[in-house]
Design an enzyme around this catalytic site. Structure first.
Site, mmCIF file in Angstrom:
data_model
loop_
_atom_site.group_PDB
_atom_site.id
_atom_site.type_symbol
_atom_site.label_atom_id
_atom_site.label_comp_id
_atom_site.label_asym_id
_atom_site.label_seq_id
_atom_site.Cartn_x
_atom_site.Cartn_y
_atom_site.Cartn_z
ATOM 1 C CG ASP A 62 -1.784 1.193 1.332
ATOM 2 O OD1 ASP A 62 -2.423 1.512 0.316
ATOM 3 O OD2 ASP A 62 -1.828 1.818 2.399
ATOM 4 C CG ASP A 64 -2.065 7.363 0.683
ATOM 5 O OD1 ASP A 64 -1.094 7.971 0.218
ATOM 6 O OD2 ASP A 64 -3.196 7.386 0.166
#
EC number: 3.1.3.18
Length: 343
Positions: A62, A64
């Site tokens: 991922d 963020d």
């Protein structure tokens, strides 16, 4: 291609386990699966980190909360990515944020000093376009969202309306007020939109409710997102929720934790899911994404999920491992160096 120092040492550390037969591994593998399903979240030890790297050929990250927070790269990330590349690992970067296209995200990676290739980036804006392409969609799309979705639709040759151009439109209600909408719209795609307004909600509602067979597609349903590194901000779940409320329809979600994104990545790049690790900061998207797909999962505490939430008796989503942040994997480098000195 020349073999790097860390690849040679990694091969030395892992060679002892390669002589076991497939038959002898089966009971152990079954036992591991059973224990994994019953176990509590495990904070990764240094040995766990080396074992993780040993069995994983591909890491999906991922962005963020894992790679960056807002516009700041998280400490140690560049060095960690360099280490994994030096060990021959494949790396992919998956984000539910649909505001940018892959080209837009490549610019962000570059601005943060990260050397990433465009084909290693997989955004939910691209997932929406890829999904429509996969079903041979040939109508118009109404977009609630920003330029990232439109740019990816353009690359697939899919017609669209809405998006930022509807950001300033307002509804003036009065006697007999009636909003027209395009009857050729066959799908509404809802992504994060900083200029969401009542006009967009009503237009999308009309398309979904009145156009026969109109699809309702969400890039993701994240409750919150990291627009800045100062606080959490309301995520695309709030925009999708508005349409769920007005249409009484549930969307097709193409971002994490749905299986479409992972299946598309695995198929496109011919990856074995048993050799992939998903690294994320959210339990309900990243970790569920990995678990739904049969991946190894690792949670980092540098984003949304804190240790208290993870270890709470109320939490039923357990990663295989967790660690403070991605750079904790750098201890594997230290163990490789130690192994060389004592060999």
């Amino acid at each position: 291609m020349a073999t790097s120092f860390y690849q040679r040492q990694f091969k030395h550390l892992t060679s002892s386990s390669r002589g076991q037969s497939v038959a002898s591994n089966r009971p152990q593998r079954l036992s591991s699966v059973l224990c994994k399903s019953m176990s509590q979240p495990r904070k990764a030890t240094d040995k766990d980190k080396v074992d993780l790297i040993k069995k994983v050929e591909c890491f999906i990250f991922d962005c963020d909360g894992v790679i960056w927070r807002g516009d700041s790269v998280i400490d140690g990330v560049p060095e960690t990515l360099n280490l994994l590349r030096s060990l021959g690992k494949r790396l992919f970067f998956v984000t539910n944020n649909s505001t940018k296209s892959r080209a837009g995200y490549l610019k962000k990676f570059t601005s943060l000093g990260l050397n990433i290739n465009a084909e290693e980036i997989y955004s939910s804006s691209y997932a929406a376009a890829a999904y429509l392409e996969s079903i041979n969609f040939n109508k118009k799309v109404y977009v609630i969202g920003e330029e990232g979705i439109q740019q990816e639709l353009d690359l697939k040759g899919i017609k669209h309306i809405g998006g930022p151009s509807d950001g300033d439109k307002k509804v003036k209600l009065g006697p007999g007020e009636f909003m027209e909408h395009d009857k050729d719209v066959g799908a509404v795609v809802v992504g994060f939109d900083r200029n969401i307004n009542y006009y967009k909600i009503q237009y999308a509602t009309l398309c979904i409710r009145e156009n026969p067979g109109c699809l309702f597609i969400a890039t993701n349903r994240d409750a919150v997102t990291h627009l800045t590194d100062a606080q959490e901000w309301a995520g695309n779940g709030s925009m999708v929720g508005a349409l769920v409320g007005s249409t009484k329809r549930e969307p097709k979600v193409v971002g994490k934790p749905s299986d479409f994104m992972l299946d598309n990545i695995a198929t496109t790049f011919k990856l074995n899911k048993e050799q992939i690790c998903m690294v994320g900061d959210r339990l309900d998207t990243d970790i569920m994404f990995g678990k739904n797909g049969g991946l190894t999962t690792a949670l980092v505490l540098s984003g949304v999920t804190d240790e208290e939430t993870l270890l709470s008796p109320d939490n039923k989503i357990h990663p295989d491992y967790y660690m403070p942040q991605l750079s904790d994997l750098l201890t594997a480098k230290e163990m490789l160096t130690t192994a060389t000195a004592t060999a």
